[in-house]
Design an enzyme around this catalytic site. Structure first.
Site, PDB file in Angstrom:
ATOM      1  N   ASN A 213       0.844  -1.199   0.000  1.00 32.77           N
ATOM      2  CA  ASN A 213       0.000   0.000   0.000  1.00 32.77           C
ATOM      3  C   ASN A 213       0.875   1.244   0.000  1.00 32.77           C
ATOM      4  OD1 ASN A 213       0.533   0.852   2.868  1.00 32.77           O
ATOM      5  ND2 ASN A 213      -0.262  -1.209   3.195  1.00 32.77           N
ATOM      6  N   ASP A 282      -3.855  -6.469   4.941  1.00 34.11           N
ATOM      7  CA  ASP A 282      -4.900  -7.312   5.534  1.00 34.11           C
ATOM      8  C   ASP A 282      -4.974  -8.677   4.862  1.00 34.11           C
ATOM      9  OD1 ASP A 282      -5.881  -5.502   7.470  1.00 34.11           O
ATOM     10  OD2 ASP A 282      -6.823  -4.340   5.873  1.00 34.11           O
ATOM     11  N   LYS A 292       8.983 -16.628 -11.042  1.00 37.36           N
ATOM     12  CA  LYS A 292       8.066 -15.614 -11.578  1.00 37.36           C
ATOM     13  C   LYS A 292       6.868 -16.287 -12.273  1.00 37.36           C
ATOM     14  CE  LYS A 292       7.729 -11.686 -14.613  1.00 37.36           C
ATOM     15  NZ  LYS A 292       8.240 -11.029 -15.800  1.00 37.36           N
ATOM     16  N   PHE A 330      -4.037   3.304  14.416  1.00 35.54           N
ATOM     17  CA  PHE A 330      -4.322   4.361  13.442  1.00 35.54           C
ATOM     18  C   PHE A 330      -5.482   3.890  12.580  1.00 35.54           C
ATOM     19  CE2 PHE A 330      -1.259   7.902  13.133  1.00 35.54           C
ATOM     20  CZ  PHE A 330      -0.518   7.611  14.270  1.00 35.54           C
ATOM     21  N   LYS A 344     -13.019   0.671  15.469  1.00 34.50           N
ATOM     22  CA  LYS A 344     -11.733  -0.029  15.645  1.00 34.50           C
ATOM     23  C   LYS A 344     -11.269   0.014  17.105  1.00 34.50           C
ATOM     24  CE  LYS A 344     -10.584   0.469  10.847  1.00 34.50           C
ATOM     25  NZ  LYS A 344      -9.874   1.107   9.771  1.00 34.50           N
ATOM     26  N   LYS A 348     -10.676  -3.580  18.582  1.00 34.48           N
ATOM     27  CA  LYS A 348      -9.270  -3.964  18.807  1.00 34.48           C
ATOM     28  C   LYS A 348      -8.842  -3.738  20.259  1.00 34.48           C
ATOM     29  CE  LYS A 348      -8.262  -3.081  13.980  1.00 34.48           C
ATOM     30  NZ  LYS A 348      -7.270  -3.397  12.961  1.00 34.48           N
TER      31      LYS A 348
END
Ligand code: CTP
Length: 409
Positions: A213, A282, A292, A330, A344, A348
């Site tokens: 990301n 995730d 490959k 975060f 969250k 969490k």
């Protein structure tokens, strides 16, 4: 904008001794000025053989002091004036000869006299030949000075001006600025053990491809820098990055979410505070191909089987007994960040979730600034104004201070 910067408005006496790295002190002087400090330069006679006082006069906007018996104004005792105005003295570069003189309290020149007469903190950036740096005399002088509470930054290992390689290169100006900022910060996190994760994880698909990301690690690195500057013992677990590791921080490099989970879980028991600033993947590809992947081998299949990774923060929340460590997450969102952060926080089991809208250009991934909302259990969300990631990092730590109290270890 709340620009938390411990150098702004502070009076710094920049002391330059006679080493080749003195040319870098001009860049250092500019850095202090850019940070908003008021800089007063002291140069030894040897330093003036390497660089000219005019440069520093122009950069600092203040007269350069070179002579024990020549004061900026009549009737003023120059070394006492400088010793008393300084909020911090930075010696860069510091030669081996200077370290010996300082260790023995010699005060027969301006710099020696200023250093004896001051009660301000002193930060020293040594720069010398590798053998001089490793000489037992220098080692002893260093130990003596450290024992007296003098702060040191560097030296680095690298190519030396004497055409040798080794330890002895003066630290680069950004590292000296960071160390100087750290000396001037309060030590309100002294004794606290802090673990911070930063950056993106990479989940390999084959030897050339991965899922990842846009996180660059800037927010996590700013938090590590801020916590270490305030005296905490910081471990930074980070995914692949291009950032300079903060001073005095133990860095643990990882690549995948599984490696990050292992690095965090293996260290969490000794921590007072864990901040999960990393953008942990995730999902990971179900299998990692040893070679490959080729289009012609994929047949008609265009889909990629994925597996969920461990939610590290949720796992820490589940395993926690009592109130230690404090857990911070975060929530980087493109929708309603506060609502998501509240979800969250509950799911969490954390003490604080820092929510931000990453679709805004001046916040989130890769930006140097951030605009966040602090979301805590049983409290109204607290929006912070747009600020640098360094300033935001300090505000997050401020918010955690009451919960941290004195370290129990
Ligand atoms: N996190 C984690 N382990 C994961 C995923 C996320 O520890 N496998 C942590 C992040 O470091 C962050 C917090 O959980 O502190 C929230 O991460 P985020 O990606 O915003 O949320 P997700 O849990 O992935 O939830 P969603 O997919 O609903 O946004």
């Amino acid at each position: 904008m709340d620009e938390r910067n411990s150098l702004a408005g502070r009076r710094i006496v920049l002391c330059i001794t006679g080493g080749i790295a003195a040319y870098k002190s001009a860049e250092l002087c500019r850095g202090f000025i850019r940070a908003g400090a008021d800089v007063h330069v002291v140069m030894t006679p040897a330093a003036q053989r390497f660089v000219g006082g005019v440069t520093f006069e122009a950069l600092s906007g203040n007269p350069v002091s070179t002579d024990l018996f020549h004061a900026a104004e009549p009737g003023v005792i120059e070394h006492i004036r400088l010793a008393e105005l300084a909020e911090l003295l930075v010696v860069a570069p510091a030669t081996a000869g200077f370290l010996a003189r300082m260790a023995h309290g010699l005060a027969d020149d301006l710099l020696g006299a200023v250093l004896l007469a001051t009660t301000a903190p002193v930060l020293v950036a040594p720069g010398m030949n590798v053998n001089m740096w490793q000489h037992p005399a220098t080692r002893d002088n260093l130990a003596l000075l450290k024992n007296r509470g003098v702060h040191f930054v560097g030296p680095d290992e690298g190519d030396l001006a004497c055409r040798t390689y080794g330890a002895g290169r003066m630290a680069e100006p950004p590292a000296i600025l960071e160390a100087a900022g750290g000396v001037l910060l309060p030590s309100d996190l002294a004794g606290q053990q802090v673990l911070i994760t930063a950056g993106a994880t990479r989940e390999p698909l084959d030897p050339v491809r991965f899922l990842s990301n846009r996180s660059t690690g800037k927010m996590g690195f700013a938090l590590a820098r801020a916590a270490a500057g305030r005296g905490a013992r910081v471990t930074l677990v980070c995914g692949p990055h291009h950032l300079r590791p903060p001073l005095g921080v133990t860095c643990v490099d990882v690549e995948t979410a599984a490696q990050m989970a292992e690095a965090v879980e293996g260290r969490v028991d000794s921590m007072d505070l864990v901040i999960m600033a990393a953008a942990v993947a995730d999902w990971r590809p179900e299998t990692v191909a040893p070679k490959k992947l080729k289009k012609q081998d994929a047949g008609d299949s265009d889909s990629l089987p994925l597996h969920r990774t461990t939610d590290i923060l949720a796992e820490l929340g589940r395993r926690r007994k009592g109130t230690r460590p404090l857990l911070v997450g975060f929530a980087a969102e493109t929708g309603d960040p506060v609502m998501e952060a509240q979800r969250k926080l509950q799911e969490k089991g954390c003490d604080l979730v820092v929510a931000n809208d990453v679709s805004e250009p001046d916040a989130g991934f890769a930006a140097d600034t951030n605009r966040v909302v602090l979301v805590r259990p049983n409290a109204d969300p607290e929006p912070l104004s747009l600020a640098s990631k360094d300033a935001i990092a300090h505000q997050i730590l401020d918010a955690l201070l009451p919960g941290l109290g004195s370290p129990p270890h």
